[in-house]
Design a protein around this motif. Sequence first.
Motif, PDB file in Angstrom:
ATOM      1  N   VAL A  55      10.505 -42.804  28.683  1.00  0.00           N
ATOM      2  CA  VAL A  55      10.056 -42.714  30.056  1.00  0.00           C
ATOM      3  C   VAL A  55       8.703 -42.011  30.085  1.00  0.00           C
ATOM      4  O   VAL A  55       8.555 -40.936  29.513  1.00  0.00           O
ATOM      5  CB  VAL A  55      11.083 -41.953  30.913  1.00  0.00           C
ATOM      6  N   SER A  56       7.695 -42.630  30.733  1.00  0.00           N
ATOM      7  CA  SER A  56       6.360 -42.055  30.764  1.00  0.00           C
ATOM      8  C   SER A  56       6.270 -40.985  31.843  1.00  0.00           C
ATOM      9  O   SER A  56       6.836 -41.116  32.915  1.00  0.00           O
ATOM     10  CB  SER A  56       5.328 -43.154  31.038  1.00  0.00           C
ATOM     11  N   THR A  57       5.523 -39.923  31.547  1.00  0.00           N
ATOM     12  CA  THR A  57       5.384 -38.805  32.465  1.00  0.00           C
ATOM     13  C   THR A  57       4.508 -39.195  33.648  1.00  0.00           C
ATOM     14  O   THR A  57       3.444 -39.780  33.484  1.00  0.00           O
ATOM     15  CB  THR A  57       4.746 -37.609  31.726  1.00  0.00           C
ATOM     16  N   VAL A  58       4.962 -38.845  34.851  1.00  0.00           N
ATOM     17  CA  VAL A  58       4.159 -39.054  36.057  1.00  0.00           C
ATOM     18  C   VAL A  58       3.160 -37.908  36.186  1.00  0.00           C
ATOM     19  O   VAL A  58       3.514 -36.740  36.006  1.00  0.00           O
ATOM     20  CB  VAL A  58       5.055 -39.124  37.308  1.00  0.00           C
ATOM     21  N   VAL A  59       1.899 -38.238  36.462  1.00  0.00           N
ATOM     22  CA  VAL A  59       0.863 -37.217  36.564  1.00  0.00           C
ATOM     23  C   VAL A  59       0.043 -37.445  37.829  1.00  0.00           C
ATOM     24  O   VAL A  59      -0.055 -38.561  38.342  1.00  0.00           O
ATOM     25  CB  VAL A  59      -0.079 -37.228  35.336  1.00  0.00           C
ATOM     26  N   GLU A  60      -0.541 -36.364  38.312  1.00  0.00           N
ATOM     27  CA  GLU A  60      -1.485 -36.434  39.420  1.00  0.00           C
ATOM     28  C   GLU A  60      -2.882 -36.152  38.887  1.00  0.00           C
ATOM     29  O   GLU A  60      -3.072 -35.252  38.071  1.00  0.00           O
ATOM     30  CB  GLU A  60      -1.136 -35.423  40.519  1.00  0.00           C
ATOM     31  N   LEU A  61      -3.847 -36.946  39.372  1.00  0.00           N
ATOM     32  CA  LEU A  61      -5.232 -36.795  38.946  1.00  0.00           C
ATOM     33  C   LEU A  61      -6.097 -36.458  40.161  1.00  0.00           C
ATOM     34  O   LEU A  61      -5.908 -37.007  41.247  1.00  0.00           O
ATOM     35  CB  LEU A  61      -5.751 -38.091  38.322  1.00  0.00           C
ATOM     36  N   ASN A  62      -7.039 -35.584  39.932  1.00  0.00           N
ATOM     37  CA  ASN A  62      -8.059 -35.287  40.926  1.00  0.00           C
ATOM     38  C   ASN A  62      -9.372 -35.849  40.398  1.00  0.00           C
ATOM     39  O   ASN A  62      -9.980 -35.291  39.482  1.00  0.00           O
ATOM     40  CB  ASN A  62      -8.159 -33.770  41.137  1.00  0.00           C
ATOM     41  N   ILE A  63      -9.787 -36.990  40.972  1.00  0.00           N
ATOM     42  CA  ILE A  63     -11.020 -37.641  40.517  1.00  0.00           C
ATOM     43  C   ILE A  63     -12.101 -37.380  41.559  1.00  0.00           C
ATOM     44  O   ILE A  63     -12.146 -38.022  42.612  1.00  0.00           O
ATOM     45  CB  ILE A  63     -10.837 -39.161  40.328  1.00  0.00           C
ATOM     46  N   GLY A  64     -12.933 -36.390  41.290  1.00  0.00           N
ATOM     47  CA  GLY A  64     -14.011 -36.059  42.211  1.00  0.00           C
ATOM     48  C   GLY A  64     -13.545 -35.710  43.604  1.00  0.00           C
ATOM     49  O   GLY A  64     -14.251 -35.944  44.578  1.00  0.00           O
ATOM     50  N   GLY A  65     -12.337 -35.151  43.734  1.00  0.00           N
ATOM     51  CA  GLY A  65     -11.809 -34.763  45.035  1.00  0.00           C
ATOM     52  C   GLY A  65     -10.803 -35.736  45.618  1.00  0.00           C
ATOM     53  O   GLY A  65     -10.136 -35.412  46.605  1.00  0.00           O
ATOM     54  N   GLN A  66     -10.649 -36.924  45.037  1.00  0.00           N
ATOM     55  CA  GLN A  66      -9.649 -37.879  45.500  1.00  0.00           C
ATOM     56  C   GLN A  66      -8.442 -37.833  44.567  1.00  0.00           C
ATOM     57  O   GLN A  66      -8.592 -37.799  43.348  1.00  0.00           O
ATOM     58  CB  GLN A  66     -10.222 -39.289  45.555  1.00  0.00           C
ATOM     59  N   ILE A  67      -7.255 -37.836  45.156  1.00  0.00           N
ATOM     60  CA  ILE A  67      -6.017 -37.650  44.408  1.00  0.00           C
ATOM     61  C   ILE A  67      -5.372 -38.995  44.106  1.00  0.00           C
ATOM     62  O   ILE A  67      -5.222 -39.844  44.992  1.00  0.00           O
ATOM     63  CB  ILE A  67      -5.034 -36.746  45.185  1.00  0.00           C
ATOM     64  N   TYR A  68      -4.987 -39.185  42.854  1.00  0.00           N
ATOM     65  CA  TYR A  68      -4.286 -40.389  42.420  1.00  0.00           C
ATOM     66  C   TYR A  68      -3.024 -39.986  41.666  1.00  0.00           C
ATOM     67  O   TYR A  68      -3.007 -38.958  40.974  1.00  0.00           O
ATOM     68  CB  TYR A  68      -5.172 -41.247  41.502  1.00  0.00           C
ATOM     69  N   THR A  69      -1.978 -40.794  41.792  1.00  0.00           N
ATOM     70  CA  THR A  69      -0.739 -40.583  41.054  1.00  0.00           C
ATOM     71  C   THR A  69      -0.511 -41.779  40.151  1.00  0.00           C
ATOM     72  O   THR A  69      -0.562 -42.933  40.606  1.00  0.00           O
ATOM     73  CB  THR A  69       0.455 -40.407  42.010  1.00  0.00           C
ATOM     74  N   THR A  70      -0.245 -41.533  38.876  1.00  0.00           N
ATOM     75  CA  THR A  70       0.008 -42.609  37.928  1.00  0.00           C
ATOM     76  C   THR A  70       0.877 -42.058  36.804  1.00  0.00           C
ATOM     77  O   THR A  70       1.483 -40.997  36.952  1.00  0.00           O
ATOM     78  CB  THR A  70      -1.324 -43.177  37.391  1.00  0.00           C
ATOM     79  N   THR A  71       0.954 -42.764  35.697  1.00  0.00           N
ATOM     80  CA  THR A  71       1.743 -42.297  34.551  1.00  0.00           C
ATOM     81  C   THR A  71       0.850 -42.163  33.326  1.00  0.00           C
ATOM     82  O   THR A  71      -0.210 -42.789  33.239  1.00  0.00           O
ATOM     83  CB  THR A  71       2.884 -43.275  34.220  1.00  0.00           C
ATOM     84  N   MET A  72       1.313 -41.361  32.382  1.00  0.00           N
ATOM     85  CA  MET A  72       0.586 -41.223  31.122  1.00  0.00           C
ATOM     86  C   MET A  72       0.505 -42.566  30.406  1.00  0.00           C
ATOM     87  O   MET A  72      -0.488 -42.881  29.756  1.00  0.00           O
ATOM     88  CB  MET A  72       1.271 -40.187  30.233  1.00  0.00           C
ATOM     89  N   GLY A  73       1.566 -43.359  30.532  1.00  0.00           N
ATOM     90  CA  GLY A  73       1.560 -44.665  29.883  1.00  0.00           C
ATOM     91  C   GLY A  73       0.441 -45.556  30.388  1.00  0.00           C
ATOM     92  O   GLY A  73      -0.197 -46.273  29.617  1.00  0.00           O
ATOM     93  N   THR A  74       0.165 -45.502  31.686  1.00  0.00           N
ATOM     94  CA  THR A  74      -0.933 -46.284  32.263  1.00  0.00           C
ATOM     95  C   THR A  74      -2.275 -45.777  31.753  1.00  0.00           C
ATOM     96  O   THR A  74      -3.146 -46.558  31.355  1.00  0.00           O
ATOM     97  CB  THR A  74      -0.882 -46.212  33.791  1.00  0.00           C
ATOM     98  N   LEU A  75      -2.457 -44.463  31.749  1.00  0.00           N
ATOM     99  CA  LEU A  75      -3.733 -43.885  31.323  1.00  0.00           C
ATOM    100  C   LEU A  75      -4.016 -44.141  29.852  1.00  0.00           C
ATOM    101  O   LEU A  75      -5.167 -44.251  29.440  1.00  0.00           O
ATOM    102  CB  LEU A  75      -3.736 -42.380  31.602  1.00  0.00           C
ATOM    103  N   ARG A  76      -2.961 -44.234  29.049  1.00  0.00           N
ATOM    104  CA  ARG A  76      -3.115 -44.428  27.598  1.00  0.00           C
ATOM    105  C   ARG A  76      -2.965 -45.891  27.187  1.00  0.00           C
ATOM    106  O   ARG A  76      -2.813 -46.187  25.999  1.00  0.00           O
ATOM    107  CB  ARG A  76      -2.078 -43.593  26.851  1.00  0.00           C
ATOM    108  N   LYS A  77      -3.024 -46.779  28.135  1.00  0.00           N
ATOM    109  CA  LYS A  77      -2.681 -48.173  27.858  1.00  0.00           C
ATOM    110  C   LYS A  77      -3.629 -48.836  26.879  1.00  0.00           C
ATOM    111  O   LYS A  77      -3.231 -49.681  26.078  1.00  0.00           O
ATOM    112  CB  LYS A  77      -2.657 -48.953  29.180  1.00  0.00           C
ATOM    113  N   LEU A  78      -4.918 -48.478  26.951  1.00  0.00           N
ATOM    114  CA  LEU A  78      -5.913 -49.143  26.104  1.00  0.00           C
ATOM    115  C   LEU A  78      -6.405 -48.198  25.014  1.00  0.00           C
ATOM    116  O   LEU A  78      -7.199 -47.293  25.293  1.00  0.00           O
ATOM    117  CB  LEU A  78      -7.093 -49.617  26.943  1.00  0.00           C
TER     118      LEU A  78
END
Length: 277
Positions: A55-78
């Motif tokens: 199960v991939s960990t759910v994470v929150e990202l702050n990209i220049g002040g905008q908040i996104y929710t995704t998973t480590m699996g998505t971020l590490r996909k490529l």
Amino acid sequence: MRRGLVLAVKQEVDLKAQAAWCSPTAPWNGQPSFLGHLCLYVVLRIEPGPHACQVSTVVELNIGGQIYTTTMGTLRKLPGSKLTEMFCSSTKACTDAEGRFFIDRPGTYFGAILDYLRSGQVPTQHIPEVYREAQFYEIQPLVKLLEDTPQIFGEQVARKQFLLRVPGYSENLELLLRLARAEAVAVRQSSVVVCVMRTEEEATRCAQPLHSLEARKMPVVKFGPWKVGPEIKDLLYCVEMDIKAQGYQVSCGSYYLDHAHRAKVTDCFHIFTFTWW
């Protein structure tokens, strides 16, 4: 902790199997113990192999002040992308006051990057901006897909190759802006004359008018000559577009020389007028 639990379960089942096997009333008649099979089954279920899904960990990202929710699996996909490097390396990640991963980039177009990583969806809007972000994050498959779109193909292939045929284009553009700013002291508008010479013959014909303009201390920038390629109107369009892309208000028109020089250099002289306020 899980491995220790598995070993304890296995040991307990083995002891029970041995006691049942040694009992004079055992019904097994020399067949493998049912409990022995049960032991093997328990071990396989609790200790999955190395290729089992995690199960991939759910994470929150702050990209220049905008908040996104995704998973480590998505971020590490490529593999090989900057996002994979950011979230796989042992280097401590930068976080904000809420503990979210922080990336100091414009957040407006990061959603399009995530959509591509999640489902392979290629954006259809804000193509140049998403292209820049895809380049930054080194999402190479998306970069290649975007380079096939009309907007990026036109800029990266057609226009840039067009301008490479004009010697010193970038340097002359920078000079034009410097002269326009220097002429803007205490005035609402400033102007710079641009001389465009496609051929050596045109350059020869323009020499005398250029000398006359310089004697009058008129700011002048010269483009050309070049061997093959751009038409004068196309080059002027590129110059105007590149100036406006930097936020300037500018217009381009013909510059009329005196009668003595006009007939020899038709269409070579133009004037760029900057409006400052």
